[in-house]
Design a protein around this motif. Sequence first.
Motif, PDB file in Angstrom:
ATOM      1  N   ALA A 156       0.828  -1.206   0.000  1.00  0.00           N
ATOM      2  CA  ALA A 156       0.000   0.000   0.000  1.00  0.00           C
ATOM      3  C   ALA A 156       0.863   1.257   0.000  1.00  0.00           C
ATOM      4  N   ARG A 157       1.946   1.248   0.777  1.00  0.00           N
ATOM      5  CA  ARG A 157       2.820   2.421   0.823  1.00  0.00           C
ATOM      6  C   ARG A 157       3.527   2.620  -0.521  1.00  0.00           C
ATOM      7  N   ALA A 158       3.961   1.530  -1.143  1.00  0.00           N
ATOM      8  CA  ALA A 158       4.585   1.635  -2.460  1.00  0.00           C
ATOM      9  C   ALA A 158       3.580   2.156  -3.480  1.00  0.00           C
ATOM     10  N   GLY A 159       2.334   1.688  -3.389  1.00  0.00           N
ATOM     11  CA  GLY A 159       1.302   2.174  -4.287  1.00  0.00           C
ATOM     12  C   GLY A 159       1.015   3.645  -4.084  1.00  0.00           C
ATOM     13  N   ALA A 160       1.048   4.088  -2.834  1.00  0.00           N
ATOM     14  CA  ALA A 160       0.825   5.507  -2.547  1.00  0.00           C
ATOM     15  C   ALA A 160       1.921   6.367  -3.160  1.00  0.00           C
ATOM     16  N   ILE A 161       3.161   5.902  -3.109  1.00  0.00           N
ATOM     17  CA  ILE A 161       4.269   6.648  -3.711  1.00  0.00           C
ATOM     18  C   ILE A 161       4.119   6.681  -5.229  1.00  0.00           C
ATOM     19  N   ALA A 162       3.643   5.579  -5.808  1.00  0.00           N
ATOM     20  CA  ALA A 162       3.362   5.587  -7.252  1.00  0.00           C
ATOM     21  C   ALA A 162       2.282   6.613  -7.570  1.00  0.00           C
ATOM     22  N   GLY A 163       1.287   6.700  -6.704  1.00  0.00           N
ATOM     23  CA  GLY A 163       0.236   7.693  -6.888  1.00  0.00           C
ATOM     24  C   GLY A 163       0.769   9.108  -6.805  1.00  0.00           C
ATOM     25  N   LEU A 164       1.692   9.342  -5.885  1.00  0.00           N
ATOM     26  CA  LEU A 164       2.284  10.678  -5.764  1.00  0.00           C
ATOM     27  C   LEU A 164       3.073  11.043  -7.010  1.00  0.00           C
ATOM     28  N   ALA A 165       3.834  10.086  -7.538  1.00  0.00           N
ATOM     29  CA  ALA A 165       4.598  10.344  -8.754  1.00  0.00           C
ATOM     30  C   ALA A 165       3.676  10.639  -9.927  1.00  0.00           C
ATOM     31  N   ALA A 166       2.632   9.826 -10.075  1.00  0.00           N
ATOM     32  CA  ALA A 166       1.690  10.023 -11.180  1.00  0.00           C
ATOM     33  C   ALA A 166       0.970  11.361 -11.053  1.00  0.00           C
ATOM     34  N   ALA A 167       0.543  11.688  -9.845  1.00  0.00           N
ATOM     35  CA  ALA A 167      -0.151  12.955  -9.626  1.00  0.00           C
ATOM     36  C   ALA A 167       0.776  14.138  -9.850  1.00  0.00           C
ATOM     37  N   GLY A 168       2.034  14.019  -9.448  1.00  0.00           N
ATOM     38  CA  GLY A 168       2.989  15.099  -9.678  1.00  0.00           C
ATOM     39  C   GLY A 168       3.184  15.369 -11.157  1.00  0.00           C
ATOM     40  N   PHE A 169       3.282  14.298 -11.933  1.00  0.00           N
ATOM     41  CA  PHE A 169       3.414  14.467 -13.384  1.00  0.00           C
ATOM     42  C   PHE A 169       2.155  15.082 -13.972  1.00  0.00           C
ATOM     43  N   ALA A 170       0.999  14.534 -13.588  1.00  0.00           N
ATOM     44  CA  ALA A 170      -0.269  15.019 -14.122  1.00  0.00           C
ATOM     45  C   ALA A 170      -0.526  16.469 -13.725  1.00  0.00           C
ATOM     46  N   ALA A 171      -0.210  16.813 -12.480  1.00  0.00           N
ATOM     47  CA  ALA A 171      -0.423  18.181 -12.017  1.00  0.00           C
ATOM     48  C   ALA A 171       0.477  19.161 -12.752  1.00  0.00           C
ATOM     49  N   THR A 172       1.679  18.739 -13.102  1.00  0.00           N
ATOM     50  CA  THR A 172       2.571  19.607 -13.868  1.00  0.00           C
ATOM     51  C   THR A 172       1.989  19.879 -15.254  1.00  0.00           C
ATOM     52  N   LEU A 173       1.464  18.830 -15.878  1.00  0.00           N
ATOM     53  CA  LEU A 173       0.793  19.014 -17.156  1.00  0.00           C
ATOM     54  C   LEU A 173      -0.387  19.976 -17.019  1.00  0.00           C
ATOM     55  N   TYR A 174      -1.255  19.675 -16.065  1.00  0.00           N
ATOM     56  CA  TYR A 174      -2.457  20.489 -15.897  1.00  0.00           C
ATOM     57  C   TYR A 174      -2.114  21.934 -15.552  1.00  0.00           C
ATOM     58  N   ALA A 175      -1.033  22.146 -14.819  1.00  0.00           N
ATOM     59  CA  ALA A 175      -0.645  23.498 -14.410  1.00  0.00           C
ATOM     60  C   ALA A 175      -0.388  24.403 -15.603  1.00  0.00           C
ATOM     61  N   THR A 176       0.031  23.818 -16.736  1.00  0.00           N
ATOM     62  CA  THR A 176       0.293  24.633 -17.925  1.00  0.00           C
ATOM     63  C   THR A 176      -0.994  25.055 -18.624  1.00  0.00           C
ATOM     64  N   ASN A 177      -2.121  24.500 -18.193  1.00  0.00           N
ATOM     65  CA  ASN A 177      -3.421  24.898 -18.726  1.00  0.00           C
ATOM     66  C   ASN A 177      -4.194  25.769 -17.746  1.00  0.00           C
ATOM     67  N   CYS A 178      -4.048  25.481 -16.466  1.00  0.00           N
ATOM     68  CA  CYS A 178      -4.820  26.150 -15.415  1.00  0.00           C
ATOM     69  C   CYS A 178      -4.402  27.616 -15.279  1.00  0.00           C
ATOM     70  N   THR A 179      -5.385  28.494 -15.251  1.00  0.00           N
ATOM     71  CA  THR A 179      -5.102  29.926 -15.116  1.00  0.00           C
ATOM     72  C   THR A 179      -5.136  30.396 -13.664  1.00  0.00           C
TER      73      THR A 179
END
Length: 211
Positions: A156-179
């Motif tokens: 579960a902890r390893a999965g949570a870290i995978a989630g953090l990595a995925a969310a960090g990447f996705a949030a960086t993408l979304y940040a370039t659209n979000c005003t």
Amino acid sequence: MKTQDLIAALSTDMGAVIDLRRSLGLALLVGGLISAALFGLTIGVRPDLSEALRTWRFDSKIVATLGALLAALAVGLPLLRPGGTPGARAIWLAAPLLTLAAGVGAEILAVPSDRWGARLMGVNAQHCLTLIPLLSIAPLAALLWAMRRGAPESPARAGAIAGLAAAGFAATLYATNCTDDSPLFVALWYSLATLLVVAAGALIGGRLLRW
């Protein structure tokens, strides 16, 4: 390979660790490309991106999201070995939080208190809570699949870290659209969206990464 053989290999064989690192890197690359393609074909970057890049609010947003991704990558690999702990690397997890805290502090000092509420709520909260998890699906799935090559003591902890990595990447993408560039908005809504993905990663990883 039998379970005990896998445990022994990951505990002592540096070659196995390097192979696992490569698998994770390839997974992030493949999942990230899928997510980036989806992003480009649907919402794309904001029209004033070049101007936004010259503002401290936008830059701090990108630093925070990329910080979450890099922190997860730094902490994640040791967790995939039996008995592995992040050790001193765990301090990396504080980096995005400190960036957010510094940004919020600067925003509070720069903006009159009667405007804090508007900055906090922004105009893209619903998009943020929807698009970051959606853009996280491909990288999270790819990372969890690659993590099956390891033997995490706490799936579960390893999965949570995978989630953090995925969310960090996705949030960086979304940040370039979000005003909404205010650190107040980012600290609340980006964090909530990230926690959703982390929770999903922990839930799925807790089942998928068992050995």
